[in-house]
Design an enzyme around this catalytic site. Structure first.
Site, PDB file in Angstrom:
ATOM      1  N   SER A 101      -4.098   9.305   0.831  1.00 37.92           N
ATOM      2  CA  SER A 101      -4.850   7.912   0.784  1.00 37.92           C
ATOM      3  C   SER A 101      -6.388   7.675   0.832  1.00 37.92           C
ATOM      4  O   SER A 101      -7.001   7.945   0.069  1.00 37.92           O
ATOM      5  CB  SER A 101      -3.800   7.133   1.626  1.00 37.92           C
ATOM      6  OG  SER A 101      -3.716   5.723   1.696  1.00 37.92           O
ATOM      7  N   ASP A 240      -7.546   1.596  -2.442  1.00 35.26           N
ATOM      8  CA  ASP A 240      -8.333   3.191  -1.848  1.00 35.26           C
ATOM      9  C   ASP A 240      -7.517   3.663  -2.757  1.00 35.26           C
ATOM     10  O   ASP A 240      -7.016   4.265  -4.014  1.00 35.26           O
ATOM     11  CB  ASP A 240      -6.773   3.261  -0.153  1.00 35.26           C
ATOM     12  CG  ASP A 240      -5.158   3.326  -0.322  1.00 35.26           C
ATOM     13  OD1 ASP A 240      -5.268   2.475  -2.073  1.00 35.26           O
ATOM     14  OD2 ASP A 240      -5.017   3.451   0.595  1.00 35.26           O
ATOM     15  N   ASP A 242      -4.937   5.984  -3.134  1.00 37.13           N
ATOM     16  CA  ASP A 242      -3.707   6.761  -3.962  1.00 37.13           C
ATOM     17  C   ASP A 242      -3.415   5.218  -4.284  1.00 37.13           C
ATOM     18  O   ASP A 242      -2.332   4.734  -4.915  1.00 37.13           O
ATOM     19  CB  ASP A 242      -3.201   6.965  -3.225  1.00 37.13           C
ATOM     20  CG  ASP A 242      -2.573   6.264  -1.783  1.00 37.13           C
ATOM     21  OD1 ASP A 242      -3.095   5.343  -1.469  1.00 37.13           O
ATOM     22  OD2 ASP A 242      -1.300   6.622  -1.256  1.00 37.13           O
ATOM     23  N   ASP A 244      -2.466   2.086  -2.912  1.00 34.23           N
ATOM     24  CA  ASP A 244      -1.403   0.800  -2.682  1.00 34.23           C
ATOM     25  C   ASP A 244      -1.530   0.331  -1.573  1.00 34.23           C
ATOM     26  O   ASP A 244      -0.104  -0.300  -0.950  1.00 34.23           O
ATOM     27  CB  ASP A 244      -0.029   2.633  -2.573  1.00 34.23           C
ATOM     28  CG  ASP A 244      -0.324   3.317  -1.094  1.00 34.23           C
ATOM     29  OD1 ASP A 244      -1.979   2.639  -0.776  1.00 34.23           O
ATOM     30  OD2 ASP A 244       0.265   3.472  -0.528  1.00 34.23           O
TER      31      ASP A 244
END
Length: 445
Positions: A101, A240, A242, A244
């Protein structure tokens, strides 16, 4: 007690347990074994962000899954919500995302999704934990799985995200600065906004394996702020690593957090008759101002423990379709099974277009009450169990009684104690946080 799984899958420093190639292969064997159900041909979808370690861990996972008889579909660098979507649409038994993340490149993680596209339940994770310590049941030679890389996965995701907006909504005339954190959405997110007509100034789109989240993205928005102001853009969007979650910057360079985004989407959807559940789901970290704003709109705020999985669980059990976290995770369950920064940004941009308002006006839905959050790092032990820390917390609760909130918790992903307090008096709130942090520091020293 869990040995591998934390609050959001498995995460750690690369080449140290649990983020080693050996453990990743064992995870593939264990998870593959757990999801070998029925007599159909079994399949797992594997995606990743742009971390250098993704190559190593992906290959280890492929070896583990194929060794127990599961076919693998590799989709390359893709946002976490894309992997969730593809898992469901491809009728796969399991989806895996390799990402840590918003963490630096030297960390990595393994997130898993079930065949319905939702993150695994505690029961599934517990069963995989047990299988990690058991001898794997390897497939017969003729039953070993096959691995295949598909090239159109990104296009499938882009199409799905754009479908969240009516055909009549276009972004023509909007100038957007988009920071992809040199992460998983470096290609897909700019394409989404460009295809919808926006003038896109893209930054953080040159990943090299080690620059993910490095002075860019939702946790480091300074570059985005500077670029928005310098380019005269209407709005800035930061994802960010990833993709999400997101943070927004208005045309003046001011940061807008997830609470304001939830307030905007929740109130807008309520006026359109689209909001379900009679309110919005957020965590204990969301600002008291959000709660007061929603009450003024005739809506309620449901609070959960920190973590998007807890938000989603409450959304599913209560019939809500808007939820998220102050940090920028936005879950819009009419369109996705997990947080999706690109999708949430589209809802904001649609409001920007339809209302004709400036971002600074549109995204200031309420005045947040003073809120202070500080982290204290510790090397071991349980600082929150110390008598001195408990006493400091009790004093803080007494000071804020009836006029604010206090939230203290251990991070589920890092060795940190997070201390947050909020209330109408900024000085008092800051003093409470400092006092508790001092007590924790003394305890861990």
């Amino acid at each position: 007690m869990r040995k591998f799984f934390g609050t959001d899958g498995i995460r750690g420093l690369t080449n140290q347990v649990p983020m080693t190639a050996e453990v990743a292969m064992r995870v593939g064997m264990a998870a593959g074994t757990h999801f070998l159900r029925g007599d159909h041909k079994h399949r797992v979808v594997i995606g990743k962000d742009t971390r250098l370690s993704g190559y190593m861990l992906e290959n280890a996972l492929v070896a583990g899954f194929t060794s127990v008889g599961m076919d693998v579909v590799q989709v390359g660098p893709m946002p976490t919500p894309a992997v969730a979507m593809l898992t469901q649409s491809m009728r796969a038994d399991l989806g895996v995302m390799l990402s840590a993340s918003h963490n630096p490149f030297h960390d990595n993680g393994i997130k898993m999704f079930g065949p319905d596209g939702y993150k695994l339940s505690d029961a599934d994770e517990a069963q995989i934990e047990l299988l990690l310590d058991a001898a794997p049941k390897l497939a017969d030679p003729a039953q070993i799985g096959r691995a295949k890389r598909i090239e159109d996965a990104r296009g499938r995701y882009i199409h799905a995200v754009k479908q969240s907006l009516p055909q009549s909504v276009r972004l023509d005339g909007l100038k957007i600065v988009l920071d992809c954190a040199n992460g998983a959405a470096y290609n897909s997110a700019p394409t989404v906004f460009w295809e919808l007509g926006a003038d896109v100034v893209a930054i953080g789109v040159t990943p090299n394996g080690i620059n993910i989240n490095d002075r860019c993205g939702s946790t480091a928005p300074a570059l985005l702020q500077e670029t928005v102001v310098a380019s005269g853009a209407d709005i800035g969007i930061a994802l960010d690593g990833d993709a999400d979650r997101l943070i927004i910057v208005d045309e003046a360079g001011a940061i807008v957090d997830g609470d304001q985004i939830m307030a905007l989407i929740g109130a807008s959807w309520a006026r359109q008759g689209r909001l379900k559940g009679g309110g919005v789901v957020a965590t204990v970290m969301s600002n008291l101002g959000l709660e007061r704003f929603l009450e003024g709109e005739g809506l309620r705020l449901e609070r959960t423990k920190v973590g998007d999985r807890h938000v989603l669980e409450r959304m599913r059990s209560g019939g809500f379709n808007v939820g998220g976290e102050q940090s920028g995770h936005m879950i819009l369950s009419d369109h996705a099974t997990t947080g999706d920064g690109t999708l949430a940004a589209l809802q904001v941009l649609a409001e920007l277009v339809t209302t004709g308002k400036r971002a600074s006006e549109l995204l200031h839905q309420f005045d947040p009450v003073p809120q202070f959050l500080k982290n204290v790092r510790f090397a071991g032990g349980k600082p929150l169990d110390e008598a001195s820390v408990k006493a400091a917390i009790a004093e803080g609760e007494a000071a804020l009684a009836g006029r604010g909130r206090l939230v203290i918790r251990a991070s589920g992903t890092e060795p940190l104690i997070r201390v947050m307090a909020e209330g109408d008096e900024a000085t008092e709130v800051e003093q409470v946080v400092d006092s508790i942090c001092d007590a924790v520091r003394k305890a861990v020293s």
